[in-house]
Scaffold this motif. Structure first.
Motif, PDB file in Angstrom:
ATOM      1  N   ALA A  30       0.876  -1.180   0.000  1.00 30.78           N
ATOM      2  CA  ALA A  30       0.000   0.000   0.000  1.00 30.78           C
ATOM      3  C   ALA A  30       0.909   1.224   0.000  1.00 30.78           C
ATOM      4  CB  ALA A  30      -0.892  -0.009   1.231  1.00 30.78           C
ATOM      5  N   VAL A  31       0.806   2.033  -1.038  1.00 31.48           N
ATOM      6  CA  VAL A  31       1.716   3.174  -1.177  1.00 31.48           C
ATOM      7  C   VAL A  31       1.169   4.350  -0.369  1.00 31.48           C
ATOM      8  CG1 VAL A  31       2.836   4.745  -2.784  1.00 31.48           C
ATOM      9  CG2 VAL A  31       2.476   2.361  -3.434  1.00 31.48           C
ATOM     10  N   LEU A  32       1.934   4.739   0.649  1.00 34.63           N
ATOM     11  CA  LEU A  32       1.485   5.771   1.596  1.00 34.63           C
ATOM     12  C   LEU A  32       2.358   7.027   1.524  1.00 34.63           C
ATOM     13  CD1 LEU A  32       0.758   3.618   4.812  1.00 34.63           C
ATOM     14  CD2 LEU A  32      -0.796   4.208   2.946  1.00 34.63           C
ATOM     15  N   LYS A  33       3.086   7.188   0.437  1.00 33.03           N
ATOM     16  CA  LYS A  33       3.929   8.388   0.327  1.00 33.03           C
ATOM     17  C   LYS A  33       3.048   9.644   0.296  1.00 33.03           C
ATOM     18  CE  LYS A  33       4.065   7.965  -4.697  1.00 33.03           C
ATOM     19  NZ  LYS A  33       4.807   7.350  -5.811  1.00 33.03           N
ATOM     20  N   ALA A  34       3.706  10.789   0.500  1.00 33.22           N
ATOM     21  CA  ALA A  34       2.999  12.079   0.460  1.00 33.22           C
ATOM     22  C   ALA A  34       1.789  12.047   1.390  1.00 33.22           C
ATOM     23  CB  ALA A  34       2.606  12.449  -0.965  1.00 33.22           C
ATOM     24  N   LEU A  77      11.356   2.093   0.936  1.00 32.99           N
ATOM     25  CA  LEU A  77      11.671   3.492   0.616  1.00 32.99           C
ATOM     26  C   LEU A  77      11.820   3.604  -0.894  1.00 32.99           C
ATOM     27  CD1 LEU A  77      14.455   4.450   3.208  1.00 32.99           C
ATOM     28  CD2 LEU A  77      11.961   4.664   3.416  1.00 32.99           C
ATOM     29  N   LEU A  78      10.818   4.174  -1.556  1.00 38.90           N
ATOM     30  CA  LEU A  78      10.786   4.140  -3.021  1.00 38.90           C
ATOM     31  C   LEU A  78      11.900   4.957  -3.667  1.00 38.90           C
ATOM     32  CD1 LEU A  78       6.925   4.424  -3.527  1.00 38.90           C
ATOM     33  CD2 LEU A  78       8.333   2.405  -3.957  1.00 38.90           C
ATOM     34  N   GLU A  79      12.381   6.003  -2.991  1.00 38.95           N
ATOM     35  CA  GLU A  79      13.478   6.785  -3.559  1.00 38.95           C
ATOM     36  C   GLU A  79      14.822   6.386  -2.972  1.00 38.95           C
ATOM     37  OE1 GLU A  79      12.837  11.050  -3.444  1.00 38.95           O
ATOM     38  OE2 GLU A  79      10.826  10.851  -4.252  1.00 38.95           O
ATOM     39  N   SER A 157      10.995  -2.269 -11.157  1.00 37.62           N
ATOM     40  CA  SER A 157      11.054  -1.196 -12.144  1.00 37.62           C
ATOM     41  C   SER A 157       9.708  -0.479 -12.133  1.00 37.62           C
ATOM     42  CB  SER A 157      11.374  -1.748 -13.534  1.00 37.62           C
ATOM     43  OG  SER A 157      11.688  -0.693 -14.425  1.00 37.62           O
ATOM     44  N   HIS A 158       9.631   0.650 -12.794  1.00 31.41           N
ATOM     45  CA  HIS A 158       8.420   1.470 -12.771  1.00 31.41           C
ATOM     46  C   HIS A 158       8.064   1.867 -14.196  1.00 31.41           C
ATOM     47  CE1 HIS A 158       5.441   3.855 -10.707  1.00 31.41           C
ATOM     48  NE2 HIS A 158       5.900   5.001 -11.162  1.00 31.41           N
ATOM     49  N   TYR A 159       6.750   1.916 -14.475  1.00 31.58           N
ATOM     50  CA  TYR A 159       6.279   2.220 -15.831  1.00 31.58           C
ATOM     51  C   TYR A 159       6.010   3.711 -16.024  1.00 31.58           C
ATOM     52  CZ  TYR A 159       5.415  -2.795 -16.387  1.00 31.58           C
ATOM     53  OH  TYR A 159       5.559  -4.149 -16.481  1.00 31.58           O
ATOM     54  N   GLY A 207       2.826  -6.102  -5.915  1.00 25.26           N
ATOM     55  CA  GLY A 207       2.268  -4.907  -6.545  1.00 25.26           C
ATOM     56  C   GLY A 207       2.546  -3.701  -5.668  1.00 25.26           C
ATOM     57  N   ARG A 208       2.357  -2.517  -6.233  1.00 31.36           N
ATOM     58  CA  ARG A 208       2.563  -1.268  -5.485  1.00 31.36           C
ATOM     59  C   ARG A 208       1.419  -0.321  -5.822  1.00 31.36           C
ATOM     60  NH1 ARG A 208       7.388  -1.767  -8.581  1.00 31.36           N
ATOM     61  NH2 ARG A 208       6.800   0.144  -9.671  1.00 31.36           N
ATOM     62  N   ALA A 209       0.386  -0.356  -5.006  1.00 35.43           N
ATOM     63  CA  ALA A 209      -0.823   0.390  -5.363  1.00 35.43           C
ATOM     64  C   ALA A 209      -0.941   1.689  -4.587  1.00 35.43           C
ATOM     65  CB  ALA A 209      -2.051  -0.463  -5.110  1.00 35.43           C
ATOM     66  N   GLY A 210      -1.127   2.761  -5.322  1.00 33.11           N
ATOM     67  CA  GLY A 210      -1.408   4.066  -4.724  1.00 33.11           C
ATOM     68  C   GLY A 210      -2.795   4.540  -5.095  1.00 33.11           C
ATOM     69  N   LEU A 211      -2.909   5.121  -6.255  1.00 29.45           N
ATOM     70  CA  LEU A 211      -4.148   5.829  -6.617  1.00 29.45           C
ATOM     71  C   LEU A 211      -5.420   4.989  -6.458  1.00 29.45           C
ATOM     72  CD1 LEU A 211      -4.894   8.670  -7.612  1.00 29.45           C
ATOM     73  CD2 LEU A 211      -5.057   7.700  -9.904  1.00 29.45           C
ATOM     74  N   ALA A 335      -5.715  13.693 -10.541  1.00 34.52           N
ATOM     75  CA  ALA A 335      -6.256  13.473  -9.196  1.00 34.52           C
ATOM     76  C   ALA A 335      -5.143  13.410  -8.148  1.00 34.52           C
ATOM     77  CB  ALA A 335      -7.081  12.192  -9.169  1.00 34.52           C
ATOM     78  N   TYR A 336      -4.006  12.812  -8.500  1.00 34.07           N
ATOM     79  CA  TYR A 336      -2.892  12.721  -7.557  1.00 34.07           C
ATOM     80  C   TYR A 336      -2.588  14.097  -6.947  1.00 34.07           C
ATOM     81  CZ  TYR A 336      -1.413   8.406 -10.126  1.00 34.07           C
ATOM     82  OH  TYR A 336      -1.328   7.180 -10.720  1.00 34.07           O
ATOM     83  N   GLU A 337      -2.470  15.082  -7.833  1.00 40.03           N
ATOM     84  CA  GLU A 337      -2.058  16.408  -7.365  1.00 40.03           C
ATOM     85  C   GLU A 337      -3.121  17.028  -6.467  1.00 40.03           C
ATOM     86  OE1 GLU A 337       0.045  20.430  -9.125  1.00 40.03           O
ATOM     87  OE2 GLU A 337      -1.606  19.582 -10.280  1.00 40.03           O
TER      88      GLU A 337
END
Ligand code: PLP
Length: 351
Positions: A30-34, A77-79, A157-159, A207-211, A335-337
């Motif tokens: 579950a991507v919880l960044k920002a 840590l994604l970065e 990797s990331h798309y 998987g890495r789900a955010g939105l 929507a992210y922004e």
């Protein structure tokens, strides 16, 4: 009290997580960044803690907040780190760093690890932001694997274009990744929300789900499998009837055509509601779809009212009746922004 309120439906967050995990298969971060895309990272983490295979944040301080708050799940840590000294904290907090370039790799190998660390080794399969080029990947992998400092390597990797109609780029990135990983053991992680939904071949071990976790359709439509977690609501606190041919708001950008009931709602661009969402942007007054009239101000906005609506009527800026993707389109953004920008609102968490 000012009525602007971000309702965060944590039950929906859990449902969305389960749905995504089921679609993707395997394990799901579950991507919880920002700050969990503006939803409140710690609250979201606690709501998911008993079902989430792990969490992902952008950087060390975001992970430290979760650990301080009592979160024990794996955290990626994604970065990766920004300074070599951060690896000491990575170890103390038991985090899983992404390694996406040569200096992150060398400083990881230079650190005196008390026990081996789990690393996510990133490939640049075509997005050209971070990651090792495919031809550099096996050497980086081997350096980590042979160091004795690494417990496991997750290949990742990331798309760049997984949410777009054109599929060629995503297919090419997947092929580049698979070719460069052909003889390298270990788990893999490719898919964000969009890729998990649209590309079966991107569904790997993690998987890495955010939105979509927050209930938003990454393809800009409306996917009934996902339930919006945030509902940004406020109230009408002023009303007036304007005669035909009267201007409204800054710049007098809108003139009434007929006699018009105008409502004033608490919420503006200082709260994160986009200023570029001008006349015509949908809002919902007590569940009825209406529209903004004139420009959005710093603290308030004006909208069209029906006869029975007025002071005290609820206004949904986005959520269930107004899809945030509609507001984003009206404002020329995504929507992210919008989600990340919400502030000054009262956050109300609903189990
Ligand atoms: C933010 C992020 C994600 C989540 O992407 P969504 O499109 O929100 O699902 C996945 N992977 C990485 C590397 C990210 O930075």
């Amino acid at each position: 009290m000012r009525p602007l309120c971000a309702e965060i439906r944590l039950d929906r967050l859990r449902e969305n997580y389960q749905t995504l995990k089921q679609i993707h298969g395997g394990k799901m971060l579950a991507v919880l960044k920002a700050d969990a895309y503006g939803h409140g990272a710690l609250r979201c983490a606690h709501a998911l803690a008993d079902i989430a295979d792990g969490f992902a944040v952008a950087f060390l301080e975001e992970a430290a907040e979760l650990r301080r708050g009592g979160i024990a799940n794996p955290i990626v840590l994604l970065e990766g780190v920004f300074e070599a000294a951060e690896y000491a904290e990575v170890e103390r907090l038991n985090l899983w760093p992404v390694v996406g370039n040569q200096w992150q790799l060398e400083s990881l190998l230079a650190h005196e690890w008390q026990k081996p660390v789990q690393v996510w080794l990133k490939m640049d399969s075509g997005m050209h932001r971070t990651g090792f080029f495919p031809h550099e990947y096996a050497p980086a992998y081997t350096a980590l694997a042979q160091s004795g400092k690494v417990a496991a390597i997750v290949k990742t990797s990331h798309y760049a274009c997984a949410d777009e109609e054109e599929r060629g780029m995503t297919e090419m990135q997947t092929e580049a990744f698979d070719l460069a990983c052909a003889h390298l053991a270990g788990e893999e992680s490719l898919a964000n929300s969009a890729a998990a939904l649209a590309y079966p071949q991107a569904r790997r071990d993690w998987g890495r789900a955010g939105l979509a976790l927050y209930g938003i359709d990454p393809f800009l439509g409306h996917d009934p499998r996902f339930k919006p977690v945030m509902r940004l609501v406020t109230e009408i606190f002023g009303e007036k009837v304007l005669q035909p041919h009267e201007p409204i708001g800054y710049g007098a950008s809108f003139y009434t055509k007929r006699s018009t009931r105008v409502g004033l709602a608490a919420g503006g661009y200082a709260d994160g509601y986009p200023r570029r969402a001008a006349t015509g942007t949908p809002v919902a007054v007590a569940g009825r779809r209406s529209r903004i009239l004139g420009r959005v101000s710093m603290d308030m906005l004006t909208l069209e009212l029906a006869d029975h609506e007025g002071i005290g009527s609820e206004v949904e800026l986005w959520g269930d009746t107004v899809d945030i993707n509609e507001v984003a389109a009206a404002a020329g953004t995504i929507a992210y922004e919008l989600l990340c920008n919400v502030k000054r609102a009262k956050f109300v968490y609903i189990q």
